[in-house]
Write a protein that holds these residues in place. Structure first.
Motif, PDB file in Angstrom:
ATOM      1  N   GLY A  83       0.827  -1.198   0.000  1.00 27.40           N
ATOM      2  CA  GLY A  83       0.000   0.000   0.000  1.00 27.40           C
ATOM      3  C   GLY A  83       0.853   1.236   0.000  1.00 27.40           C
ATOM      4  O   GLY A  83       2.075   1.171   0.019  1.00 27.40           O
ATOM      5  N   LEU A  84       0.150   2.374  -0.049  1.00 25.59           N
ATOM      6  CA  LEU A  84       0.827   3.668  -0.025  1.00 25.59           C
ATOM      7  C   LEU A  84       0.007   4.584   0.879  1.00 25.59           C
ATOM      8  O   LEU A  84      -1.130   4.280   1.209  1.00 25.59           O
ATOM      9  N   TYR A  85       0.623   5.692   1.278  1.00 25.04           N
ATOM     10  CA  TYR A  85      -0.150   6.685   2.038  1.00 25.04           C
ATOM     11  C   TYR A  85      -1.192   7.287   1.105  1.00 25.04           C
ATOM     12  O   TYR A  85      -0.855   7.851   0.072  1.00 25.04           O
ATOM     13  N   LYS A  86      -2.462   7.186   1.493  1.00 29.29           N
ATOM     14  CA  LYS A  86      -3.536   7.611   0.593  1.00 29.29           C
ATOM     15  C   LYS A  86      -3.529   9.111   0.327  1.00 29.29           C
ATOM     16  O   LYS A  86      -3.833   9.561  -0.752  1.00 29.29           O
ATOM     17  N   MET A  88      -1.056  11.222   0.505  1.00 38.02           N
ATOM     18  CA  MET A  88       0.202  11.840   0.102  1.00 38.02           C
ATOM     19  C   MET A  88       0.288  11.862  -1.418  1.00 38.02           C
ATOM     20  O   MET A  88      -0.235  10.981  -2.094  1.00 38.02           O
ATOM     21  N   GLN A  93       5.628  10.854  -2.159  1.00 40.21           N
ATOM     22  CA  GLN A  93       5.671   9.545  -1.561  1.00 40.21           C
ATOM     23  C   GLN A  93       6.807   8.693  -2.113  1.00 40.21           C
ATOM     24  O   GLN A  93       7.548   8.075  -1.367  1.00 40.21           O
ATOM     25  N   TYR A  96       9.987   9.981  -0.739  1.00 37.70           N
ATOM     26  CA  TYR A  96      10.173   9.578   0.665  1.00 37.70           C
ATOM     27  C   TYR A  96      10.700   8.152   0.748  1.00 37.70           C
ATOM     28  O   TYR A  96      11.703   7.886   1.416  1.00 37.70           O
TER      29      TYR A  96
END
Lengths: 306, 444
Positions: A83-86, A88, A93, A96
């Motif tokens: 997953g990823l930060y939603k 961001m 991302q 980072y």
């Protein structure tokens, strides 16, 4: 010297042993398929290689040296559950994650721009992740996995959730990375893709390694001296006379204008013997040694391991 | 660049760049000021409703009650009975009927009938008017009877206001003038602020952890950075957001106080006020009255620059200490569960402890020297709130240092425990773990 070695790995959880004395060896530039049914211990082994968890006992070597935390930057890992930060932005991302893998801000931006161009997704840089579809997010994840040019790449079920076009794109990228010198661990249930891209495999079942080696050698090993002769349907044949005592009939199927006969060698005679007997009796389309598919081997081994 | 620093900077910048940060930073103080102003306004607001109240006066006093704000009193001579009050109110459209009995001088009990609930302020005003009137008549009679025409002035002269100057004796031997009332207010406001800060920011850490777990980004992250430095980066990042907010508020507050002082009391130098012995002379030169100046002097003496610096340092220390302790525990909870609903079960005991700390803090405002307050200022789960309230009244240095040392030791220990739970929890999905299972994780 092997590129990566895990030796006698044992890992226990509260109620069960996840890995029981498992050892694997990866040659350099291998595409190493890690196979096994659900719950066999593949993910645990991968988490130990990526140093997310430590083994209870056993040793790991990266290019001959004991594995250390600094090696995290030499490994790229795409987990099965990813997953990823939603909230961001895609670019922020990716930047980072790249910097956590040890890239400088400047290098990370240059590399990211190049990859975004390659995947034709330059327009996504300022989009938030929640605006992307699942397939789109996975492309971003793939980029962040390979961005820092890791020497060892680990993909856990990489093709799940991709459409066939993107699967093809990804497959080619993986093979391209191998050409550029990366060694790849590839964990999957999809035996078709294993045959297509893996050079080596290990099969893990019930916390133990059952088989390991180059894929061709393994398939050869499990070949049981069967031969398939395909002929055009035509005059009746006296099959028992043709096989004699040296061959045993396994199957005989006719489909349209083609008849497939599979025979297993029972005595030590050259494979040509059979071909010679059929030569004037029938119109031969093909004659080959039957090599079992990875799928067959997988099922056979897992079932016999009960 | 160090990986923990990268994590800190992400946690910090994503939060500070959010609109909610700007909004809460500006809005929260404004909200407090607004609320306070609203309450003062509500209390000062005059009753503007137009009312007519009929008065049936059976007593000898002539028109005992006069117009109150917009409420008129109509003295009626109609013959009405209390049983027919409702018909009379409807017929004449009165707001109420007030019955003053004939013996009101000896038995001052009046009755009011109304369809509405009479507001307490109106009732109070009627009561005080009537009382003043009756007392006035009685007083006049007493003066008449005693034959002393200046009796009232003489009695007034016996009134003696008593003031207490509290002088706090320091360990160094010097004594300092202070106001315990002001110290109590400062202490409890600071204690509450700490409580709210800890709760808000520690919960933010927990939400962050849950988010990373449910987003499934955590497995990618921990293949790049070890869980412990990652968690530390997150906790420190959120703390720096809190500190930034706190610094902004201090600057706001400082500017506001200086501005208020120059508007309300131009020409009064606080430093001079602190040292001045002769308030009368100062009152003359600044054109303020004595009582006001005296209050000001006590505030200025209680809150001198040394006190402000010491107290602010303690505030920041206890905020950070308490926050680190609770944030690491909240992070462990966040890692152990799959969603915020499940976190409630584990959060409740911790929240209760925090609320208890707040109540002990409020109790400390009344009496900072009870045993429970004393011990609570050393127990690390309550000390951030309680010790701060106590400190407003002055606490021996060794006690502060001991309490601080216990707090530091405890958060180091619990951060270690939490990081163990965190490390295992973030990769566990599915069922909610029990306390027993979480204990087992410590040994993985």
């Amino acid at each position: 010297m092997s590129f990566f070695v895990a030796r006698n790995i044992v890992k226990n959880y509260a109620n069960h042993r996840a890995l029981d004395d498992v050892s694997i060896e990866l040659p350099e530039r291998a595409v190493y398929g890690l196979l096994g049914p659900n719950g066999a211990g593949k993910t645990t082994l991968i988490r130990i290689i990526t140093q997310i968890t430590g083994p209870d006992s056993g040793t790991l070597f990266f290019k001959g040296k004991p594995l250390v935390p600094a090696d995290m930057t030499r490994i790229g890992y795409l987990p099965e559950e990813r997953g990823l930060y939603k909230k961001m932005k895609v670019g922020d991302q990716a930047l980072y994650l790249a910097r956590l893998k040890g890239l400088s801000r400047h290098d990370a931006i240059t590399q990211l721009k190049a990859w975004f161009e390659k995947f034709e997704i330059q327009g996504w840089w300022d989009k938030k992740v929640e605006e992307l579809s699942k397939g789109m997010a996975q492309k971003v994840q793939f980029i962040t996995t390979v961005l820092h040019k890791p020497e060892l790449l680990i993909f856990d079920e990489p093709f799940s959730g991709f459409d066939p076009i993107n699967v093809e794109l990804l497959k080619n990228e993986i093979l391209e990375l191998r050409r550029q010198g990366a060694t790849i661990i590839f964990s999957t249930h999809n035996m078709g893709s294993v045959e297509e891209i893996c050079s080596h495999i290990a099969l893990i079942n019930k916390s133990r390694k059952i088989v390991e080696g180059p894929i061709n050698t393994i398939r050869e090993t499990y070949a049981n001296d069967s031969y398939r002769i395909s002929i055009k349907t035509g005059p009746e044949l006296d099959i028992p006379a043709l096989t004699g005592s040296e061959f045993e009939l396994i199957s005989d199927q006719t489909e349209g204008s083609r008849r497939d006969i599979i025979l297993q060698k029972a005595a030590d005679v050259p494979a040509n013997t059979l071909l010679n007997r059929f030569l004037d009796k029938a119109d031969i389309l093909s004659y080959e040694k039957v090599i079992p598919s990875m799928n067959d081997i997988f099922i056979k081994l897992v079932k016999s391991n009960v | 660049m160090n990986k923990t620093l990268i994590v800190i900077s992400r946690e910090f910048s994503t939060r500070v760049r959010k609109k909610t940060f700007l909004v809460t930073t500006i809005l929260v103080p404004l909200l407090f000021i607004g609320l306070y102003a609203f309450m003062i306004w509500m209390m000062a607001k005059k009753d503007t409703q137009d009312r007519r109240i009929a008065v049936v006066n059976a007593s000898a006093i002539e028109q005992p009650i006069k117009k109150i704000n917009n409420t008129d009193f109509v003295y009626t001579t109609d013959s009405v009975s209390q049983e027919r009050a409702s018909d009379y109110l409807t017929a004449n459209n009165y707001y109420a009927i007030l019955w003053i009995p004939a013996d009101v001088m000896t038995n001052a009990e009046v009755v009011m009938h109304s369809f509405s609930q009479i507001p307490p302020s109106l009732e109070g005003d009627i009561r005080s008017q009537l009382r003043n009137r009756i007392e006035g008549i009685k007083k006049a009679a007493v003066i008449e009877e005693s034959g002393l025409p200046d009796l009232e002035e003489k009695l007034d002269a016996t009134r003696t206001p008593v003031r207490i100057r509290t002088l706090k004796v320091m360990e160094t031997g010097e004594s300092k003038e202070s106001s315990s009332a002001i110290a109590a207010i400062v202490g409890v406001v600071a204690g509450m602020a700490i409580y709210i800060f800890i709760l808000i920011y520690a919960s933010q850490v927990m939400q962050g952890v849950i988010q990373e777990k449910t987003n499934r980004i955590i497995e990618v992250l921990v293949s790049s950075i070890k869980p412990f430095p990652f968690l530390m980066g997150k906790i420190i990042g959120v703390a720096s957001v809190g500190l930034l907010q706190f610094v902004i508020w201090i600057i706001f507050g400082g500017v506001a106080i200086i501005a208020l002082q120059s508007v309300l009391m131009p020409g009064v130098d606080l430093e001079a006020l602190r040292n001045s012995a002769d308030l009368a002379q100062m009152a003359q030169s600044s054109g303020m009255d004595m009582a006001q100046l005296e209050t000001m002097k006590r505030i200025a003496l209680t809150i001198d620059p040394g006190y402000i610096i010491g107290f602010t340092t303690a505030f920041i220390f206890y905020f950070l200490g308490g926050y680190l302790l609770y944030a690491s525990l909240f992070a462990a909870i966040g890692a152990a569960v799959d969603n915020e609903t499940d976190s409630q079960q584990f959060m409740t005991p911790l929240s209760i402890v925090l609320i208890v700390a707040l109540y002990i803090g409020i109790a400390a405002m009344r009496n900072p020297e009870t045993p429970i307050v004393f011990w609570a200022s050393f127990i690390p789960f309550t000390s951030p709130v309680v010790m701060l309230v106590r400190m407003a009244f002055g606490v021996p240095t060794w006690e502060i240092l001991t309490s601080a040392a216990i707090l530091v030791a405890t958060f180091v220990f619990f951060t270690w425990v939490s990081s163990k739970i965190y490390r295992v929890g973030i990769l566990m999905y599915g069922k909610k773990p029990s306390w027993k299972e979480m204990y087992k994780w410590l040994k993985y």
